[in-house]
Design a protein around this motif. Structure first.
Motif, PDB file in Angstrom:
ATOM      1  N   GLN A 140       8.751  -3.994 -13.870  1.00 55.29           N
ATOM      2  CA  GLN A 140       9.020  -2.999 -12.821  1.00 55.29           C
ATOM      3  C   GLN A 140      10.440  -3.090 -12.280  1.00 55.29           C
ATOM      4  OE1 GLN A 140       5.828  -4.230 -10.299  1.00 55.29           O
ATOM      5  NE2 GLN A 140       4.329  -2.912 -11.305  1.00 55.29           N
ATOM      6  N   MET A 143       5.317  -8.801 -14.538  1.00 51.07           N
ATOM      7  CA  MET A 143       5.326  -7.535 -13.785  1.00 51.07           C
ATOM      8  C   MET A 143       6.682  -7.285 -13.130  1.00 51.07           C
ATOM      9  SD  MET A 143       1.512  -7.176 -12.224  1.00 51.07           S
ATOM     10  CE  MET A 143       1.489  -8.801 -11.507  1.00 51.07           C
ATOM     11  N   LEU A 189      -6.062 -10.197 -12.238  1.00 47.06           N
ATOM     12  CA  LEU A 189      -5.203  -9.566 -11.238  1.00 47.06           C
ATOM     13  C   LEU A 189      -6.043  -8.719 -10.300  1.00 47.06           C
ATOM     14  CD1 LEU A 189      -2.353  -8.375 -13.620  1.00 47.06           C
ATOM     15  CD2 LEU A 189      -2.195 -10.228 -11.940  1.00 47.06           C
ATOM     16  N   GLN A 190      -5.617  -8.648  -9.058  1.00 53.43           N
ATOM     17  CA  GLN A 190      -6.264  -7.736  -8.107  1.00 53.43           C
ATOM     18  C   GLN A 190      -5.201  -7.183  -7.172  1.00 53.43           C
ATOM     19  OE1 GLN A 190      -9.113 -10.186  -5.970  1.00 53.43           O
ATOM     20  NE2 GLN A 190      -7.609 -10.690  -4.390  1.00 53.43           N
ATOM     21  N   GLN A 191      -5.540  -6.069  -6.542  1.00 52.91           N
ATOM     22  CA  GLN A 191      -4.581  -5.428  -5.649  1.00 52.91           C
ATOM     23  C   GLN A 191      -4.648  -6.063  -4.261  1.00 52.91           C
ATOM     24  OE1 GLN A 191      -4.924  -1.141  -5.580  1.00 52.91           O
ATOM     25  NE2 GLN A 191      -2.700  -1.023  -5.581  1.00 52.91           N
ATOM     26  N   ALA A 192      -3.494  -6.440  -3.749  1.00 51.63           N
ATOM     27  CA  ALA A 192      -3.430  -6.990  -2.392  1.00 51.63           C
ATOM     28  C   ALA A 192      -3.422  -5.859  -1.373  1.00 51.63           C
ATOM     29  CB  ALA A 192      -2.160  -7.833  -2.250  1.00 51.63           C
ATOM     30  N   ASP A 193      -3.564  -6.213  -0.095  1.00 50.64           N
ATOM     31  CA  ASP A 193      -3.604  -5.206   0.972  1.00 50.64           C
ATOM     32  C   ASP A 193      -2.337  -4.359   0.999  1.00 50.64           C
ATOM     33  OD1 ASP A 193      -6.052  -6.135   1.654  1.00 50.64           O
ATOM     34  OD2 ASP A 193      -5.348  -7.404   3.307  1.00 50.64           O
ATOM     35  N   ASP A 194      -1.205  -4.944   0.610  1.00 53.18           N
ATOM     36  CA  ASP A 194       0.050  -4.189   0.626  1.00 53.18           C
ATOM     37  C   ASP A 194       0.261  -3.386  -0.664  1.00 53.18           C
ATOM     38  OD1 ASP A 194       0.669  -6.056  -1.289  1.00 53.18           O
ATOM     39  OD2 ASP A 194       2.397  -6.906  -0.237  1.00 53.18           O
ATOM     40  N   GLY A 195      -0.737  -3.376  -1.543  1.00 51.08           N
ATOM     41  CA  GLY A 195      -0.654  -2.580  -2.777  1.00 51.08           C
ATOM     42  C   GLY A 195      -0.107  -3.348  -3.963  1.00 51.08           C
ATOM     43  N   SER A 196       0.447  -4.519  -3.732  1.00 47.57           N
ATOM     44  CA  SER A 196       0.999  -5.295  -4.849  1.00 47.57           C
ATOM     45  C   SER A 196      -0.135  -5.951  -5.635  1.00 47.57           C
ATOM     46  CB  SER A 196       1.969  -6.358  -4.329  1.00 47.57           C
ATOM     47  OG  SER A 196       1.269  -7.279  -3.519  1.00 47.57           O
ATOM     48  N   MET A 197       0.171  -6.316  -6.884  1.00 50.54           N
ATOM     49  CA  MET A 197      -0.820  -6.988  -7.714  1.00 50.54           C
ATOM     50  C   MET A 197      -0.648  -8.498  -7.575  1.00 50.54           C
ATOM     51  SD  MET A 197      -2.533  -4.539  -8.848  1.00 50.54           S
ATOM     52  CE  MET A 197      -3.625  -5.254 -10.070  1.00 50.54           C
ATOM     53  N   ILE A 198      -1.742  -9.175  -7.274  1.00 56.06           N
ATOM     54  CA  ILE A 198      -1.697 -10.631  -7.105  1.00 56.06           C
ATOM     55  C   ILE A 198      -2.783 -11.266  -7.975  1.00 56.06           C
ATOM     56  CG2 ILE A 198      -0.750 -10.546  -4.762  1.00 56.06           C
ATOM     57  CD1 ILE A 198      -3.663 -11.073  -3.766  1.00 56.06           C
TER      58      ILE A 198
END
Ligand SMILES: NC(=O)c1ccc[n+]([C@@H]2O[C@H](COP(=O)([O-])OP(=O)(O)OC[C@H]3O[C@@H](n4cnc5c(N)ncnc54)[C@H](OP(=O)(O)O)[C@@H]3O)[C@@H](O)[C@H]2O)c1
Length: 220
Positions: free
Chosen positions: A204, A200, A97-106
């Motif tokens: 959430q 997720m 997993l990594q954080q996308a530019d909008d803050g979401s995890m992708i």
């Protein structure tokens, strides 16, 4: 048993603590031998808990858990190299997993690839078993936090290694062997890693806490 837990996050903590409590010797691996989080984890647990570099922890372990941040696991394992991992079972708990530019995890990569496969390909003499990655770390070591029957998924290319992992997960953490579903070879890690976006959203947006799991019901 001597066990390497690579990773100083909440997963490494949960697995390492439970394994030490069970009487195993656990070395927690990190980029630095004196990682503050690893030292803090080891302090209350006594002499059976130690901290070391990823490489030294792996050399120590008869079996290895990969609990590093999944987008960085290959970097972490490259610092270990093939020799300390040769012939050993590596239980890959991580999700890429990594954080996308909008803050979401992708997913950092998926669909036609997986972290489990990347590790197996980079370390062909290591017996990689993907597992535990679809449940929260408290549930990993205490499946009774979720009532009733529910499932774990494992996969890997080495059948005896998978059998051994099932035995360990049952003996150490209390997973019923009949609730551990063997999905086949390591390419099945694509599917279990891609369960993360659903996990997720359930966490959430629906359930609001991490003590839940998937239960596969078979029709006749
Ligand atoms: N949280 C859960 O309940 C849960 C459940 C299932 C699966 N997982 C998966 O389990 C893994 C561990 O999760 P976590 O939350 O415990 O820890 P995390 O914060 O995702 O990862 C921490 C570890 O990653 C290492 N790391 C970070 N960047 C690195 C880099 N550039 N190179 C090498 N190593 C690097 C850190 O090394 P240092 O120690 O040197 O800082 C640390 O040991 C993740 O892949 C996660 O997706 C988590």
């Amino acid at each position: 048993m001597k066990i390497a837990v690579l990773g100083t996050g909440m997963v490494g903590n949960a697995l390492g603590t439970k394994l030490v409590e069970l009487g195993h010797e656990v070395t927690m691996g990190s980029r630095r031998a004196n990682n503050e989080k690893a030292l803090q984890w080891a302090k209350p647990l006594g002499a059976r808990a130690r901290s070391a570099t990823f490489a030294d922890a792996t050399t120590f372990g008869e079996i290895v858990f990969n609990c590093t941040g999944g987008a960085h696991s290959m970097e972490a394992l490259e610092t270990v190299g093939p020799e300390p991992l040769r012939g050993k079972i590596l239980i890959d708990v991580s999700n890429p997993l990594q954080q996308a530019d909008d803050g979401s995890m992708i997913m950092a990569f998926c669909n036609t690839d997986s972290l489990g496969e990347r590790i197996q390909k980079a370390f062909p003499s290591t017996r990689v078993v993907k597992g535990l990655n679809t449940v929260n770390c408290e549930v990993m070591v205490n499946p009774s936090l979720v009532p009733g029957d529910h499932n774990l998924f494992i996969c890997g290319n080495d059948a005896p290694a998978k059998k051994e992992v099932i035995d360990h997960l049952s003996a150490w953490f209390g997973w019923k062997p009949e609730n551990i579903i063997d999905l086949g070879d390591i390419t099945a890690a694509r599917g279990t890693e891609m369960m993360m976006p659903l996990w997720m959203r359930l966490f959430q947006g629906v359930i609001g806490h991490p003590h839940f799991n998937y239960h596969i019901i078979r029709g006749r």
